[in-house]
Design a protein around this motif. Structure first.
Motif, mmCIF file in Angstrom:
data_model
loop_
_atom_site.group_PDB
_atom_site.id
_atom_site.type_symbol
_atom_site.label_atom_id
_atom_site.label_comp_id
_atom_site.label_asym_id
_atom_site.label_seq_id
_atom_site.Cartn_x
_atom_site.Cartn_y
_atom_site.Cartn_z
ATOM 1 N N ALA A 2 -8.663 7.223 13.095
ATOM 2 C CA ALA A 2 -7.446 7.624 12.408
ATOM 3 C C ALA A 2 -7.181 9.114 12.573
ATOM 4 C CB ALA A 2 -7.552 7.276 10.928
ATOM 5 N N LEU A 37 -12.752 3.794 10.708
ATOM 6 C CA LEU A 37 -12.975 2.536 10.007
ATOM 7 C C LEU A 37 -13.684 1.593 10.960
ATOM 8 C CD1 LEU A 37 -12.197 0.674 7.505
ATOM 9 C CD2 LEU A 37 -10.235 -0.025 8.910
ATOM 10 N N ARG A 67 -16.509 2.537 6.347
ATOM 11 C CA ARG A 67 -15.718 3.679 6.754
ATOM 12 C C ARG A 67 -16.599 4.922 6.784
ATOM 13 N NH1 ARG A 67 -11.025 4.199 2.645
ATOM 14 N NH2 ARG A 67 -10.673 6.172 3.729
ATOM 15 N N CYS A 111 -6.945 7.318 1.475
ATOM 16 C CA CYS A 111 -6.300 6.013 1.607
ATOM 17 C C CYS A 111 -7.293 4.870 1.710
ATOM 18 C CB CYS A 111 -5.427 5.978 2.867
ATOM 19 S SG CYS A 111 -3.877 6.865 2.725
ATOM 20 N N ALA A 123 -3.720 1.274 7.183
ATOM 21 C CA ALA A 123 -4.103 2.354 6.272
ATOM 22 C C ALA A 123 -3.012 2.640 5.261
ATOM 23 C CB ALA A 123 -4.414 3.621 7.055
ATOM 24 N N MET A 165 -8.068 1.165 3.301
ATOM 25 C CA MET A 165 -7.797 0.654 4.640
ATOM 26 C C MET A 165 -8.140 -0.821 4.713
ATOM 27 S SD MET A 165 -8.997 3.769 7.099
ATOM 28 C CE MET A 165 -7.958 3.179 8.451
ATOM 29 N N TYR A 202 0.581 -2.247 3.922
ATOM 30 C CA TYR A 202 0.074 -0.953 4.355
ATOM 31 C C TYR A 202 1.184 -0.184 5.084
ATOM 32 C CZ TYR A 202 -4.731 -2.219 3.220
ATOM 33 O OH TYR A 202 -5.881 -2.573 2.557
ATOM 34 N N CYS A 257 -6.080 -2.661 12.473
ATOM 35 C CA CYS A 257 -6.457 -1.883 11.306
ATOM 36 C C CYS A 257 -5.185 -1.349 10.646
ATOM 37 C CB CYS A 257 -7.420 -0.761 11.631
ATOM 38 S SG CYS A 257 -6.741 0.612 12.576
ATOM 39 N N LEU A 308 -3.439 5.236 14.342
ATOM 40 C CA LEU A 308 -4.615 4.397 14.172
ATOM 41 C C LEU A 308 -4.885 3.737 15.516
ATOM 42 C CD1 LEU A 308 -3.694 2.644 10.798
ATOM 43 C CD2 LEU A 308 -5.198 4.611 11.111
#
Length: 119
Positions: free
Chosen positions: A24, A78, A71, A32, A97, A34, A106, A95, A4
């Motif tokens: 990503a 994102l 997104r 997924c 995910a 995020m 996450y 960020c 990411l």
């Protein structure tokens, strides 16, 4: 492996705007949820906004009406559009995910991008 990579941070005056991006790779992006988090020195990393796989969004109260998370599954990216920025929005933004229920966090994180808002 999962990567990411955030971009778009910088310095802006209060009232200004920035758009953060998180590119990503290494996993099925559309599978997924995020999120965007932020952290200031000496404090914990706090959630700013989330977006689910189906596009459902949530925001903390202090950014509602000013920030927009989105997104683009085709671009595997994102975004966080930040308007009417305030000095208290200054932080490193991360960020994240793929939520893990077992770990309650996450699974994947970016390296962060600095946002500095001056008065």
């Amino acid at each position: 492996q999962v990567q990411l990579v955030e971009s778009g941070g910088g310095s802006v005056q209060a009232g200004g705007s920035l758009t953060l991006s998180c590119a990503a790779s290494g996993y099925l992006f559309s599978s997924c949820g995020m999120g965007w988090y932020r952290q200031v020195p000496g404090k914990e990393r706090d959630l700013v906004s989330r977006i689910s796989r189906d596009g459902t969004t949530t925001y903390i109260d202090s950014v509602k009406g000013r920030f927009t998370i989105s997104r683009n599954n085709a671009k595997k990216t994102l975004y966080l559009q930040m308007n009417s920025l305030r000095t208290e929005d200054t932080a490193v933004y991360y960020c994240a995910a793929c939520w893990s229920r077992s770990r309650n966090t996450y699974n994947h994180w970016g390296q962060g991008t600095q946002v500095t808002v001056s008065s």
